[in-house]
Design an enzyme around this catalytic site. Structure first.
Site, PDB file in Angstrom:
ATOM      1  N   GLU A 187       0.755  -1.291  -0.186  1.00 35.35           N
ATOM      2  CA  GLU A 187       0.070   0.026  -0.119  1.00 35.35           C
ATOM      3  C   GLU A 187       1.072   1.235   0.080  1.00 35.35           C
ATOM      4  O   GLU A 187       2.003   1.343   0.333  1.00 35.35           O
ATOM      5  CB  GLU A 187      -0.943   0.086   1.448  1.00 35.35           C
ATOM      6  CG  GLU A 187      -0.233  -0.034   2.487  1.00 35.35           C
ATOM      7  CD  GLU A 187      -0.763   0.575   3.612  1.00 35.35           C
ATOM      8  OE1 GLU A 187      -1.317   1.756   3.402  1.00 35.35           O
ATOM      9  OE2 GLU A 187      -0.819   0.179   4.963  1.00 35.35           O
ATOM     10  N   LYS A 236      -4.058  -1.585  13.728  1.00 31.11           N
ATOM     11  CA  LYS A 236      -3.228  -0.426  14.757  1.00 31.11           C
ATOM     12  C   LYS A 236      -3.975  -0.516  16.083  1.00 31.11           C
ATOM     13  O   LYS A 236      -5.218  -0.446  16.250  1.00 31.11           O
ATOM     14  CB  LYS A 236      -3.256   0.683  13.981  1.00 31.11           C
ATOM     15  CG  LYS A 236      -2.193   0.802  13.007  1.00 31.11           C
ATOM     16  CD  LYS A 236      -2.673   1.889  12.070  1.00 31.11           C
ATOM     17  CE  LYS A 236      -3.815   1.534  11.155  1.00 31.11           C
ATOM     18  NZ  LYS A 236      -4.386   2.516  10.377  1.00 31.11           N
TER      19      LYS A 236
END
Ligand code: PSU
Ligand code: MN
Length: 308
Positions: A25, A167
Site C-alpha cells: 500500500e 493498529k
C-alpha cells in the site's frame, strides 16, 4: 477510452509467468509515517519482498492512472508529500477502495489504503499483500460509527493480507467481531493470539494458527476454490513499544479535544503516539512493515509453488 491501469513491466512479466508478486500500500508512505522515514521504509519493504523471492508492486494513483508497481521516483514523490516533507501540502489524497474510480476518472494523485490496495491487487491478479496493521473499528465507534473501509474491502476482494493485526489505536476486540461478521478468515502465522501491532498479545486467542507454508497455502486454496474473498494472516511485531497503551490513551484524548474525525484521524493519532513514545512507535512500525513484507513474499512464493 484511455487505460486507467498501468502495471509496471517487471510486475506484468512476473504475473504472466506465474512468479510470486506482493502488493504494497502507499497510504503508509504519504499519510502514515513521517518524512523521510516513510520513503526509506517503503524502499526497505520492496527490498524485503525481493529478499523473500517475490516481486514488489507498490500501488498508487498517479495523474488519474492506477499504477501497480510505483517506481522509486514515484515512491519518493509520494513520500515527499507527507508532513514535514519538501512537497508537504501537495495533493496526494488518501484513497479507500470506494475512492479509486472517482480519483482515476478525475485525474487525481492518491495513495491507496489497505482496502484500495486489495481492490487494485485483485484487479491485477495479485494474491498477496503486506501492510503494518489494517484499519478497523475505532475506539468509541459506538458513538462515531468510525469503522475503516479496509474491513469491507477484505470481505469483497480475494487477497491474502499479511499484517501485525490492526493498529492498536483501534478497538481490537470490536475489530475482531467485525471480521467475524464479515466472514473474513483470520489465521495466525506462528502465533496463537491476535497481535496488537505495537505488542505481541492483544489478549484475544486465535482459533487457527499455522506454521507450515503448505498448510497456509491449502487454507488459501480451499477458501478461493469455494469463492471466498480476503483473508487475514497475522504475525506479532519483531519488537515491542513499551508503555504504548498509555501513549495511545493520551493521543486519543488529544484527538477528541482537537475535534478530530474522519480519514484524518488515523494519521493524527499515529503522529501523536510517535511524539509520546519518543519516536519508538515509528521505529517499531517500520520494523513491522519490513517483517510483514518479507513474510508476505515467503507466503506468495509458497502459494506459487503449489499452484504451478
Ligand atoms: N498501518 C500503519 N500505518 C498506516 C495505515 C496502516 O501502520 O498509515 C493506513 C493503512 O493504509 C490503512 C489506513 O488502510 O491507515 C486505514 O485508515 P482508516 O482508519 O482511515 O480507514
Ligand atoms: Mn475512518
Amino acid at each position: 477510452m484511455r487505460s486507467f491501469v498501468r502495471v509496471a513491466p517487471e510486475v506484468a512479466e512476473a504475473l504472466a509467468e506465474g512468479r510470486p508478486v506482493v502488493a504494497l500500500e502507499s497510504t503508509v508512505i504519504a499519510h502514515g509515517l513521517p518524512y523521510p522515514v516513510n520513503i526509506e521504509t517503503a524502499l526497505a519493504m520492496e527490498r524485503a519482498v525481493r529478499a523473500g523471492g517475490a516481486v514488489p508492486a507498490t500501488i498508487g494513483v498517479v495523474g488519474g492512472v492506477l499504477v501497480v508497481g510505483l517506481d522509486e521516483r514515484l515512491i519518493t514523490q509520494f513520500g515527499e508529500s507527507a508532513q514535514g516533507g519538501p512537497r508537504s501540502g501537495s495533493a496526494v489524497a488518501k484513497l479507500g477502495a470506494r475512492d479509486l474510480a472517482a480519483a482515476v476518472a478525475l485525474g487525481w494523485d492518491g495513495a491507496t489504503t489497505v482496502g484500495a490496495t486489495a481492490r487494485a491487487a485483485a484487479l491485477a491478479g495479485i494474491q498477496v499483500m503486506a501492510t503494518g496493521g489494517i484499519g478497523g473499528v475505532h475506539r468509541g465507534a459506538a458513538q462515531t460509527w468510525d469503522i475503516s473501509g479496509d474491513l469491507m474491502a477484505l470481505a469483497r476482494y480475494p487477497v491474502l493480507v499479511v499484517c501485525a493485526g490492526v493498529k492498536a489505536i483501534l478497538d481490537i476486540s470490536a475489530t475482531l467481531e467485525w471480521l467475524e461478521m464479515l466472514g473474513v478468515p483470520v489465521i495466525g502465522w506462528g502465533c496463537r493470539v491476535f497481535p496488537a501491532f505495537y505488542t505481541a498479545d492483544s489478549g484475544r486467542r486465535l482459533l487457527f494458527s499455522v506454521e507450515q507454508i503448505d498448510d497456509l497455502a491449502r487454507v488459501w486454496e480451499v477458501e478461493q476454490a469455494w469463492n471466498g474473498k480476503g483473508m487475514l494472516v497475522v504475525q506479532p511485531p519483531p519488537e515491542e513499544v513499551p508503555g504504548v497503551e498509555t501513549a495511545i490513551q493520551a493521543a486519543l484524548a488529544e484527538a477528541a479535544a482537537a475535534g478530530m474525525c474522519g480519514p484524518a484521524t488515523t494519521p493524527y493519532l499515529l503522529g501523536k503516539v510517535s511524539e509520546l513514545t519518543g519516536g519508538k512507535s515509528v521505529e517499531v512500525n517500520r520494523a513491522v512493515l519490513q517483517h510483514n513484507a518479507l513474510t508476505a513474499a515467503v507466503i506468495a512464493s509458497g502459494l506459487g509453488r503449489r499452484t504451478r
